[in-house]
Design a protein around this motif. Structure first.
Motif, short mmCIF file in Angstrom:
data_model
loop_
_atom_site.label_atom_id
_atom_site.label_comp_id
_atom_site.label_asym_id
_atom_site.label_seq_id
_atom_site.Cartn_x
_atom_site.Cartn_y
_atom_site.Cartn_z
N GLN A 1 0.85 -1.18 0.00
CA GLN A 1 0.00 0.00 0.00
C GLN A 1 0.89 1.24 0.00
O GLN A 1 1.78 1.38 0.82
CB GLN A 1 -0.89 -0.03 1.24
CG GLN A 1 -1.76 1.17 1.37
CD GLN A 1 -2.66 1.08 2.61
OE1 GLN A 1 -2.90 0.02 3.13
NE2 GLN A 1 -3.13 2.21 3.03
N PRO B 1 5.52 -1.53 8.39
CA PRO B 1 4.51 -2.12 7.52
C PRO B 1 3.48 -2.92 8.33
O PRO B 1 3.83 -3.55 9.33
CB PRO B 1 5.31 -3.06 6.61
CG PRO B 1 6.72 -2.62 6.73
CD PRO B 1 6.86 -1.98 8.08
N PRO B 2 2.21 -2.89 7.90
CA PRO B 2 1.19 -3.66 8.62
C PRO B 2 1.47 -5.16 8.50
O PRO B 2 2.07 -5.61 7.53
CB PRO B 2 -0.11 -3.28 7.91
CG PRO B 2 0.27 -2.61 6.66
CD PRO B 2 1.67 -2.15 6.77
N GLU C 1 0.80 -9.18 7.96
CA GLU C 1 0.11 -9.86 6.86
C GLU C 1 -1.38 -10.01 7.19
O GLU C 1 -2.24 -9.82 6.32
CB GLU C 1 0.73 -11.24 6.63
CG GLU C 1 0.13 -11.97 5.44
CD GLU C 1 0.81 -13.30 5.16
OE1 GLU C 1 0.09 -14.21 4.72
OE2 GLU C 1 2.02 -13.41 5.39
N GLN D 1 -3.05 -6.71 6.56
CA GLN D 1 -3.15 -6.48 5.12
C GLN D 1 -4.30 -7.27 4.52
O GLN D 1 -5.04 -6.78 3.66
CB GLN D 1 -1.84 -6.84 4.43
CG GLN D 1 -0.71 -5.88 4.73
CD GLN D 1 0.57 -6.27 4.03
OE1 GLN D 1 0.56 -6.56 2.84
NE2 GLN D 1 1.68 -6.29 4.76
#
Length: 184
Positions: free
Chosen positions: A1, A28-29, A31, A34
């Motif tokens: 993203q 980062p988020p 998994e 996401q």
């Protein structure tokens, strides 16, 4: 993203410290998160009847409502997917988000459409719920003032390169799986 530019309604309705960290040194988020976002995007795409969401900026705040429907007039529509029970009332931040979009379009009412993926927990089948919410001018103005106050706190923190002192989180649950817990 890809990182978003500008300050969005959703940035101001969640923990301001999390928004700050996302802007200054993003982790980062996971998994799982996401996949949750992907599920929401796919289901929104299936529910939306008209055009894709179009961002609109008012007072330096960007809102991306899901849809405008022409019924008796233009109606703001916001879609949600949730694991909450079908019997749950709409979340306060969903209502605040809908009010923000109503402000942006000079409307006093809108539709909140929620797809409850596990139904009412009894039959565990997805169920769709629609609320038509009507607001007073005062409710919409108070909500917008709250968003502007949060925006000012966020901008102050970003300018000072220091996270806002006040989190303004949606609830304690927001901290449980936060990737920034060690920084906060």
């Amino acid at each position: 993203q890809l990182p978003r530019t500008g300050i969005h309604v959703s940035d101001l309705l969640r923990c301001l410290r999390k928004t700050y960290f996302d802007r200054t040194n993003q982790v980062p988020p996971s998994e799982a998160l996401q996949l949750t976002f992907l599920r929401g995007r796919v289901l929104h795409a299936l529910l939306q009847l008209n055009t894709p969401p179009i961002p609109k900026e008012v007072d330096g705040i960007i809102g991306t409502k899901d849809e405008m429907l022409l019924l008796l007039g233009m109606m703001v529509v916001e879609y949600k997917t949730t694991m909450q029970s079908f019997n749950s009332p709409p979340s306060e931040h969903w209502i605040q988000q809908l009010m923000a979009y109503c402000h942006m379009d000079n409307e006093l009412s809108g539709y909140l459409v929620s797809l409850h993926l596990v139904g009412d927990y009894k039959n565990r089948m997805p169920m769709l719920r629609v609320w038509e919410l009507m607001f007073t001018v005062s409710e919409i103005e108070d909500n917008w003032s709250m968003l502007q106050s949060r925006k000012a706190l966020l901008l102050q923190g970003l300018g000072a390169m220091s996270p806002p002192d006040v989190a303004y989180k949606l609830g304690d649950w927001e901290c449980k799986e936060c990737v920034y817990l060690d920084r906060c």
